[in-house]
Design an enzyme around this catalytic site. Sequence first.
Site, PDB file in Angstrom:
ATOM      1  CD  GLU A   1      37.318 -34.656  11.203  1.00 34.14           C
ATOM      2  OE1 GLU A   1      37.986 -34.591  10.146  1.00 34.14           O
ATOM      3  OE2 GLU A   1      36.931 -33.656  11.830  1.00 34.14           O
TER       4      GLU A   1
ATOM      5  CD  GLU B   1      43.284 -32.510   8.759  1.00 35.41           C
ATOM      6  OE1 GLU B   1      42.672 -31.918   7.840  1.00 35.41           O
ATOM      7  OE2 GLU B   1      42.988 -32.404   9.960  1.00 35.41           O
TER       8      GLU B   1
ATOM      9  CD  GLN C   1      38.913 -37.564   7.569  1.00 34.49           C
ATOM     10  OE1 GLN C   1      38.213 -38.361   8.155  1.00 34.49           O
ATOM     11  NE2 GLN C   1      38.854 -36.266   7.834  1.00 34.49           N
TER      12      GLN C   1
ATOM     13  CG  ASN D   1      42.498 -30.160  13.514  1.00 32.14           C
ATOM     14  OD1 ASN D   1      43.366 -30.581  12.762  1.00 32.14           O
ATOM     15  ND2 ASN D   1      41.336 -29.676  13.052  1.00 32.14           N
ATOM     16  CD  GLU D   2      42.471 -27.532   9.499  1.00 32.03           C
ATOM     17  OE1 GLU D   2      41.368 -26.976   9.387  1.00 32.03           O
ATOM     18  OE2 GLU D   2      43.008 -28.173   8.576  1.00 32.03           O
TER      19      GLU D   2
HETATM   20  O1  AHR Z   1      39.790 -33.642   6.657  1.00 32.46           O
HETATM   21  C1  AHR Z   1      38.681 -32.807   6.694  1.00 32.46           C
HETATM   22  C2  AHR Z   1      38.917 -31.526   7.480  1.00 32.46           C
HETATM   23  O2  AHR Z   1      39.887 -30.764   6.849  1.00 32.46           O
HETATM   24  C3  AHR Z   1      39.459 -31.687   8.885  1.00 32.46           C
HETATM   25  O3  AHR Z   1      38.471 -31.940   9.819  1.00 32.46           O
HETATM   26  C4  AHR Z   1      40.082 -30.373   9.147  1.00 32.46           C
HETATM   27  O4  AHR Z   1      41.136 -30.441  10.076  1.00 32.46           O
HETATM   28  C5  AHR Z   1      40.508 -29.899   7.769  1.00 32.46           C
HETATM   29  O5  AHR Z   1      40.109 -28.612   7.523  1.00 32.46           O
END
Ligand code: AHR
Length: 482
Positions: free
Chosen positions: A24, A295, A344, A171-172
């Site tokens: 990210e 994730e 990540q 996303n989310e």
């Molecule tokens: O990985 C960090 C964050 O965690 C991501 O941006 C988000 O999708 C999640 O809440």
Amino acid sequence: MVLTLTTDKKGSKISKYIYGQFAEHLGRCIYDGVYVGENSDIPNVNGMRTDVIEALKAVQVPLVRWPGGCFADEYHWKDGVGPKEARKKMINTHWGGVTEDNSFGTHEFFEMLRQIGADAYVNGNVGSGTVEEMQEWVDYMTMPGESPMANFRRENGHDEPFKVAFFGVGNENWGCGGNMRPEYYADLYRRYQTYVRQYGEEKIYKIACGPSVDDYNWMEVLMANAARYMDGISLHHYTIPTGNWQDKGNATGFPESEWVSTMERAQYMDELITKHSHIMDKYDPEKRVGLIVDEWGIWVNVEPGTNPGFLFQQNTIRDAMVAAITFNIFHKHADRVYMANIAQMINVLQAMILTEGDKMVVTPTYHVFDLYKNHQDAESIEIYGEHSDSITCTASKKAGLTTLSICNFSTDQKEELEFKLTEGQFSSLEGQYIAGEKMDSHNSFDEPDVIKIKEFTSYKEVDGKLVVSVPAMSVVTMTFKN
Ligand code: AHR
């Protein structure tokens, strides 16, 4: 304790995409982590640091998810293409309020993938983007023929289309991606995904935003209303040692109670997948829709003195245990889990690699990916039998080679395990392992090899059985022909 490997039965294929990465625009994951720019003194090819690319290639990274995370729903792709000096700058509001100069954009992402040899998982913007913007991005990346967007791509130096294997529609969206209700997002998903068109020969695998942790209602509503429009649905679960987001616990120097709670919370992934799969089975009994755990990983307090918005944390043998426990759970659910992305890739959360200027070190987590790489696209082998609660193991077979991985997350007890096969015999045995001496043993730029892969020899064959002595706080991988 005798454990039986059912080598006479055919298991599900363990998708190689379970070993995916997430990169990210957050902290130093992209910038400093992999992208240093063409003019950097750090050795690079087209701006990608050579040391990092080589390390990623060595563990056969199958795909990378980009540009976020929360960043994805604020990302406007046109700001990241064309001449770099003309690219718009923006503030990365989610992650530290730093200026994002967009020097790493679509073309740089695909250049990074080309160098690693990985597939693309592009995450689109539903939270603050339009349908038109998403449609144009897909057109820009994948249209082989004539179109305003394909021609725009050509103007920017790329004649051939890029290959987008996976596309995430938001996303989310229950949180940072728009704070939506599942009913509303399900309708938006149906609409946005309509315009994620297949322009070339390659089918794009479409991923809907799935639930946070145990939000079973979100899964139910999405599957009931949108299953037929999706190829996969995501799930996010992070392991927080204390269970408290305000004080998650430290990466190093933590008490044994936080080791224990970390192991318990990592194992919760099994219950989550089981329950979400159960809901998915109701609407998709053929298991066409993949569960995409895009994730996962351990999330602790940031390293003292670092930007709280950069999520930079040290990585220890405890992280390696979390990785092995999680992979073993994914293998167990290989019939439903098609992809997973650790959060990540570099310098953020449970990272594979840490960098500082021109220095780079690989983490204990990286070594687990290395120890497990034979499992990619292998056929899983079920193991049954009793073992202690601190043991988790998995096995698979590919090209005539069986791989058995064992994790012992006891802090002080070595475990002796006996394995037998339902068919065949052990031959050409080899082993490798990592182990920690302390609960927070880790690698640093000064001591990069505290945790490294070593040859494993603590095993013997007795009456056709394999007897393995697994050290405390270790991950062992053995291969054999049978
Ligand atoms: O990985 C960090 C964050 O965690 C991501 O941006 C988000 O999708 C999640 O809440």
